[in-house]
Design an enzyme around this catalytic site. Structure first.
Site, PDB file in Angstrom:
ATOM      1  N   GLY A 134     -13.436  17.385  -4.728  1.00  0.00           N
ATOM      2  CA  GLY A 134     -13.133  17.178  -3.321  1.00  0.00           C
ATOM      3  C   GLY A 134     -12.687  15.783  -2.963  1.00  0.00           C
ATOM      4  O   GLY A 134     -11.917  15.130  -3.681  1.00  0.00           O
TER       5      GLY A 134
ATOM      6  N   GLY B  34     -20.266  10.673  -4.974  1.00  0.00           N
ATOM      7  CA  GLY B  34     -19.886  12.073  -4.878  1.00  0.00           C
ATOM      8  C   GLY B  34     -18.481  12.333  -5.358  1.00  0.00           C
ATOM      9  O   GLY B  34     -17.628  12.781  -4.594  1.00  0.00           O
TER      10      GLY B  34
ATOM     11  N   TYR C 297     -27.327  19.029   9.856  1.00  0.00           N
ATOM     12  CA  TYR C 297     -26.146  18.365   9.295  1.00  0.00           C
ATOM     13  C   TYR C 297     -25.564  17.367  10.293  1.00  0.00           C
ATOM     14  O   TYR C 297     -25.300  16.204   9.941  1.00  0.00           O
ATOM     15  CB  TYR C 297     -25.087  19.402   8.926  1.00  0.00           C
ATOM     16  CG  TYR C 297     -23.775  18.788   8.513  1.00  0.00           C
ATOM     17  CD1 TYR C 297     -23.659  18.142   7.295  1.00  0.00           C
ATOM     18  CD2 TYR C 297     -22.659  18.843   9.347  1.00  0.00           C
ATOM     19  CE1 TYR C 297     -22.452  17.559   6.906  1.00  0.00           C
ATOM     20  CE2 TYR C 297     -21.459  18.258   8.977  1.00  0.00           C
ATOM     21  CZ  TYR C 297     -21.363  17.628   7.760  1.00  0.00           C
ATOM     22  OH  TYR C 297     -20.182  17.036   7.382  1.00  0.00           O
TER      23      TYR C 297
ATOM     24  N   GLY D  38     -14.278  12.898  -2.839  1.00  0.00           N
ATOM     25  CA  GLY D  38     -14.683  11.808  -3.726  1.00  0.00           C
ATOM     26  C   GLY D  38     -13.811  11.700  -4.951  1.00  0.00           C
ATOM     27  O   GLY D  38     -13.452  10.598  -5.382  1.00  0.00           O
TER      28      GLY D  38
ATOM     29  N   SER E 200     -18.443  12.612  10.183  1.00  0.00           N
ATOM     30  CA  SER E 200     -17.895  13.958  10.338  1.00  0.00           C
ATOM     31  C   SER E 200     -17.737  14.278  11.810  1.00  0.00           C
ATOM     32  O   SER E 200     -18.446  13.741  12.670  1.00  0.00           O
ATOM     33  CB  SER E 200     -18.862  14.960   9.696  1.00  0.00           C
ATOM     34  OG  SER E 200     -18.562  16.281  10.085  1.00  0.00           O
TER      35      SER E 200
END
Length: 307
Positions: A20, A16, A170, A22, A144
């Site tokens: 951002g 990714g 999520y 990554g 997260s």
């Protein structure tokens, strides 16, 4: 930004990477001298990101929501690196959209945030064992703060037995990733393997999926996003600190790092708190088995003593 050691001679794979966290991670690793393999779902965007990073960066085509792509990317990385990979950072993720399915029919957030990265990790274990000449290779799983909202049932990874909630889906996918990282560490230790499994979360950053979800949310949440950004959201260069520390700092297998400021929203990296569910070894073991069944990828390490 978290200070990195000299990474010359080391090969890093980050998922990714077109924007951002990554992209910032890739730029940091490349700046420290590492060869960085940067994954992207879109070849053109991946090539553009690699050009912006420069150094010894290379694109890798990978769609974590498609297990055939995961298998192809793992084979590509193993061939390119001659089975010598020092670091895998499972960073890519999506957050809180409407219910959708992966190419293989799994709920999209669970498929992208957990099943794809888990399969990729297992498929790359031979390369990780072959790396780590200077120190043991590492797998860094990005979790997260949202993992605390997760409600995981390994017998229902798609959440079909309950009403769909983007936020809960999520959180469940991020809880799954954190449990996977812990179970991977446990099985690596039982197998006598030197590879380290570590997890980290970025708190709230300018590219945080949680922050982005607020801006996509209800009217009140949208009105609050400005103040939240001003008071709680840290720049991406600071947000990658826990991942950089997990990747290169003094850690033990099984560690979980995050920002150490109030509520783990921002601040320098340090130990992070897990939810009660994220500390459940039985749940982790059941998820491991369910993940293997769902992906069709043989788990590595496989059966071990007392596993």
């Amino acid at each position: 930004m978290y200070p990195l050691p000299d990474l010359t001679g080391r090969t890093v794979l980050v998922t990714g990477t077109t924007s951002g966290l990554g992209f910032a991670l890739s730029r940091a690793f490349a700046g420290a001298g590492a060869r960085v393999l940067m994954t992207a779902r879109d070849a053109a965007r991946g090539a553009a990101a690699v050009a912006r990073v420069g150094g010894a960066a290379e694109p890798v085509l990978l769609d974590l929501a498609d297990l055939s792509s995961v298998r192809a990317a793992a084979a590509d990385v193993r061939e390119r690196t001659d089975d010598r990979l020092d670091l895998l950072v499972n960073n890519a993720g999506i957050a809180m959209g409407p219910r959708a399915a992966t190419a293989d029919g799994f709920e999209l957030q669970m498929g992208t945030n957990h099943l794809g990265p888990a399969a990729l990790t297992w498929l790359l274990m031979p390369a990780l064992r072959g790396g780590g000449d200077l120190e043991p290779a590492r797998v860094v799983t990005t979790s997260s703060l949202g993992h605390r909202t997760g409600r995981l049932d390994p017998d229902d990874l798609d959440g079909k037995r309950r009403r769909y909630s983007p936020t809960v889906a999520y959180g469940t996918s991020k809880l799954a990733g954190l449990l996977f990282a812990a179970e991977l560490d446990r099985r690596l230790r039982l197998a006598g393997d030197e590879v380290l499994s570590v997890a980290a979360h970025p708190g709230m950053t300018e590219s945080s999926l949680l922050g982005n979800s607020l801006r996509r949310g209800a009217t009140l949440q949208a009105r609050l996003s400005g103040p939240l950004d001003r008071w709680f959201v840290q720049p991406v260069e600071a947000g990658i600190g826990p991942q950089l520390a997990a990747a290169t700092g003094p850690v033990h297998g099984g560690d979980y790092l995050g920002p150490t400021g109030p509520f783990e929203v921002a601040g320098p990296p340090g130990p992070a708190r897990r939810s009660t569910a994220a500390q459940d070894p039985d749940l982790a073991a059941r998820l491991w088995a369910a993940t293997a069944t769902a992906t069709g990828v043989p788990p590595d390490p496989g059966r071990t003593v007392n596993a």
